[in-house]
Design a protein around this motif. Structure first.
Motif, PDB file in Angstrom:
ATOM      1  N   PHE A 188       0.849  -1.214  -0.013  1.00  7.28           N
ATOM      2  CA  PHE A 188       0.119  -0.016  -0.031  1.00  7.28           C
ATOM      3  C   PHE A 188       0.923   1.106  -0.113  1.00  7.28           C
ATOM      4  N   LEU A 189       0.820   1.939  -1.205  1.00  8.41           N
ATOM      5  CA  LEU A 189       1.648   3.265  -1.042  1.00  8.41           C
ATOM      6  C   LEU A 189       0.831   4.502  -1.273  1.00  8.41           C
ATOM      7  N   ALA A 270      -3.833   6.551  -3.541  1.00  6.45           N
ATOM      8  CA  ALA A 270      -3.989   5.620  -2.618  1.00  6.45           C
ATOM      9  C   ALA A 270      -3.736   4.183  -3.337  1.00  6.45           C
ATOM     10  N   PRO A 271      -2.910   3.999  -4.005  1.00  9.48           N
ATOM     11  CA  PRO A 271      -2.681   2.627  -5.006  1.00  9.48           C
ATOM     12  C   PRO A 271      -2.264   1.603  -4.081  1.00  9.48           C
ATOM     13  N   GLY A 294       1.515  10.826 -14.970  1.00  7.57           N
ATOM     14  CA  GLY A 294       1.529  10.351 -16.241  1.00  7.57           C
ATOM     15  C   GLY A 294       1.978   8.609 -15.690  1.00  7.57           C
ATOM     16  N   LEU A 295       2.340   8.587 -14.736  1.00 10.07           N
ATOM     17  CA  LEU A 295       2.811   7.026 -14.124  1.00 10.07           C
ATOM     18  C   LEU A 295       1.591   6.134 -14.128  1.00 10.07           C
ATOM     19  N   ASP A 296       0.317   6.740 -13.746  1.00  7.62           N
ATOM     20  CA  ASP A 296      -0.892   6.102 -13.435  1.00  7.62           C
ATOM     21  C   ASP A 296      -1.285   5.578 -14.676  1.00  7.62           C
ATOM     22  N   VAL A 297      -1.269   6.271 -15.938  1.00  5.67           N
ATOM     23  CA  VAL A 297      -1.533   5.957 -17.157  1.00  5.67           C
ATOM     24  C   VAL A 297      -0.885   4.466 -17.679  1.00  5.67           C
ATOM     25  N   GLN A 298       0.387   4.374 -17.358  1.00  3.50           N
ATOM     26  CA  GLN A 298       1.127   3.394 -17.723  1.00  3.50           C
ATOM     27  C   GLN A 298       1.317   2.282 -16.735  1.00  3.50           C
ATOM     28  N   ARG A 307      -5.538  -5.455 -18.415  1.00  5.27           N
ATOM     29  CA  ARG A 307      -5.802  -4.417 -17.214  1.00  5.27           C
ATOM     30  C   ARG A 307      -7.030  -4.120 -17.054  1.00  5.27           C
ATOM     31  N   THR A 308      -8.261  -4.247 -17.934  1.00  6.83           N
ATOM     32  CA  THR A 308      -9.592  -3.977 -17.778  1.00  6.83           C
ATOM     33  C   THR A 308     -10.265  -5.089 -16.741  1.00  6.83           C
ATOM     34  N   LYS A 309      -9.541  -6.208 -16.320  1.00  8.42           N
ATOM     35  CA  LYS A 309      -9.784  -6.898 -15.563  1.00  8.42           C
ATOM     36  C   LYS A 309      -9.037  -7.125 -14.223  1.00  8.42           C
ATOM     37  N   ASN A 310      -7.800  -6.670 -14.323  1.00  6.49           N
ATOM     38  CA  ASN A 310      -6.982  -6.965 -13.098  1.00  6.49           C
ATOM     39  C   ASN A 310      -6.659  -5.693 -12.411  1.00  6.49           C
ATOM     40  N   VAL A 311      -7.251  -4.584 -12.679  1.00 11.63           N
ATOM     41  CA  VAL A 311      -7.138  -3.491 -12.112  1.00 11.63           C
ATOM     42  C   VAL A 311      -8.511  -2.705 -11.882  1.00 11.63           C
ATOM     43  N   GLY A 312      -8.814  -2.459 -10.514  1.00  8.28           N
ATOM     44  CA  GLY A 312     -10.240  -1.941 -10.231  1.00  8.28           C
ATOM     45  C   GLY A 312     -10.043  -1.095  -8.869  1.00  8.28           C
ATOM     46  N   VAL A 313     -11.333  -0.685  -8.698  1.00 10.73           N
ATOM     47  CA  VAL A 313     -11.623   0.191  -7.366  1.00 10.73           C
ATOM     48  C   VAL A 313     -12.623  -0.572  -6.799  1.00 10.73           C
ATOM     49  N   VAL A 314     -12.263  -0.606  -5.306  1.00  8.94           N
ATOM     50  CA  VAL A 314     -13.076  -1.479  -4.366  1.00  8.94           C
ATOM     51  C   VAL A 314     -14.041  -0.497  -3.720  1.00  8.94           C
ATOM     52  N   ASP A 315     -15.364  -0.723  -3.808  1.00 13.09           N
ATOM     53  CA  ASP A 315     -16.177   0.139  -3.476  1.00 13.09           C
ATOM     54  C   ASP A 315     -16.727   0.026  -2.078  1.00 13.09           C
TER      55      ASP A 315
END
Length: 368
Positions: A188-189, A270-271, A294-298, A307-315
């Motif tokens: 957690f960074l 909060a990545p 710019g790092l977030d885009v990469q 990335r559309t499956k393995n990256v997400g926001v926890v509600d």
């Protein structure tokens, strides 16, 4: 009557003699072929064994050479096994037993925050939540005020690193090498200006594992937070969301969108990274990086797949972004060199979080 012996009658029939001669010749030829072929096979087998032995010797020689060359400089005279390839962030004495119970379960995740003394109360609430969930906590003090944290009862349990006027990404590049944090399942960074009243680290990790998220972040409470990117806002009826929808105006987002900020994207505020994702992300961070613009885009390149499956926001586990000015503050609440924040809800703005908005580093960094 006297029977006289006729010598001619003892001789075999000429036909029989011819048959036996032919049989002898054939047998001789078979035996000769067998011995000649056996000798040839034996010779070839011996040559193959010799070649295999040479190859094996060469491979071992190369391995030994590589093994010797890969040793850290100055460790050649040390006994084998005394130099470890990886380490961790646990505090250990130079002699005697460890301060921690050797039978206790090791921490599986790490929280790292760049902090200043002005946000001490907020950080105190964050750290208490994570320490109670068996996290290792590492604080990067960008203002050098380490001693002012000693009165907190958890201060000795945290790892303190002090370098004046640096951002969390600068710290992460230097102190969170993948070999050092290899034992931690998640990293957690986080920024320091986050409210965690509705966030539970253990439940969060349970959801992340269940959903297979390699890169994630907790959603932001839209009623109390400074929300710069709509994809980070909490959707109340969902547990996790991976994309944002916008059907009007420019920058539309729909089910076919596969790039940030529509899908596969988290903010740098909060990545949360899996061990595999962090090993990739660490190499993307520049050595002289000040901001994470710019790092977030990469980050999608480090998603260990789609990335559309393995990256997400926890509600279901969400936080509040307080939007407080931190690094670069001077003269009370006046922020120097701070760019104007984007309008709330602007989907095309890819601005960093509040703690990354300014560039007011000291020319000389001091390490304590």
């Amino acid at each position: 009557m006297i029977n006289l012996f006729n010598p001619a009658s003892a001789l075999p029939d000429p036909k029989n003699r011819s048959f036996y001669c032919s049989l002898f010749i054939v047998a001789s030829l078979i035996c000769g072929a067998y011995f000649i072929g056996g000798a040839s096979i034996a010779k070839e087998y011996k040559e193959r064994l010799t070649r295999w032995k040479v190859i094996y010797t060469r491979q071992n020689t190369k391995f030994d050479t590589c093994k010797n060359r890969c040793q850290p400089l100055g460790s050649e005279a040390l006994p084998e096994g005394i130099v470890a390839k990886t380490s961790d962030l646990e505090v250990r004495p130079l002699w005697g037993s460890s301060v921690n119970n050797e039978n206790s379960k090791p921490s599986m995740s790490l929280l790292a925050i760049a902090v200043g003394i002005k946000q001490k109360e907020i950080v105190d609430r964050i750290v208490k939540k994570f320490l109670s969930s068996d996290f290792v906590v590492m604080l990067f003090h960008y203002d050098g005020a380490v001693d002012k944290w000693r009165d907190l009862n958890w201060s000795d349990r945290a790892i303190h690193v002090s370098v004046m006027n640096q951002t969390k990404w600068w710290f992460a590049k230097r102190f969170l090498h993948p070999d050092i944090v290899s034992e931690y399942e998640y990293i957690f960074l986080w920024d320091e200006d986050l409210g965690v009243e509705n966030f539970d680290p253990k439940r969060y990790l349970s959801i992340v594992r269940e959903e297979g998220l390699e890169i994630s972040q907790p959603a932001l409470d839209p009623d109390k937070s400074d929300v710069y990117h709509p994809i980070t806002a909490r959707v109340k009826k969902l547990k996790v969301h991976r994309r944002f929808y916008k059907f009007k105006g420019s920058g539309r987002c729909d089910n076919h969108s596969s790039a940030p900020p529509c899908a596969g994207w988290v903010e740098m505020m909060a990545p949360v990274f899996s061990k595999a994702a962090w090993q990739c992300v660490w190499y993307m961070i520049q050595n002289d990086l000040i901001h994470a613009w710019g790092l977030d885009v990469q980050l999608g390149y480090c998603a260990q797949g789609d990335r559309t499956k393995n990256v997400g926001v926890v509600d279901s586990e969400y936080i509040v972004h307080l939007g407080l000015p931190t690094l670069g503050v001077s003269d009370g609440n006046k922020v120097t060199n701070a760019p104007a924040p984007p309008q709330k809800g602007d989907p095309e703005a890819l601005a960093p979080s509040a703690s990354d908005k300014v560039n007011d580093r000291a020319k000389d960094a001091v390490l304590y």
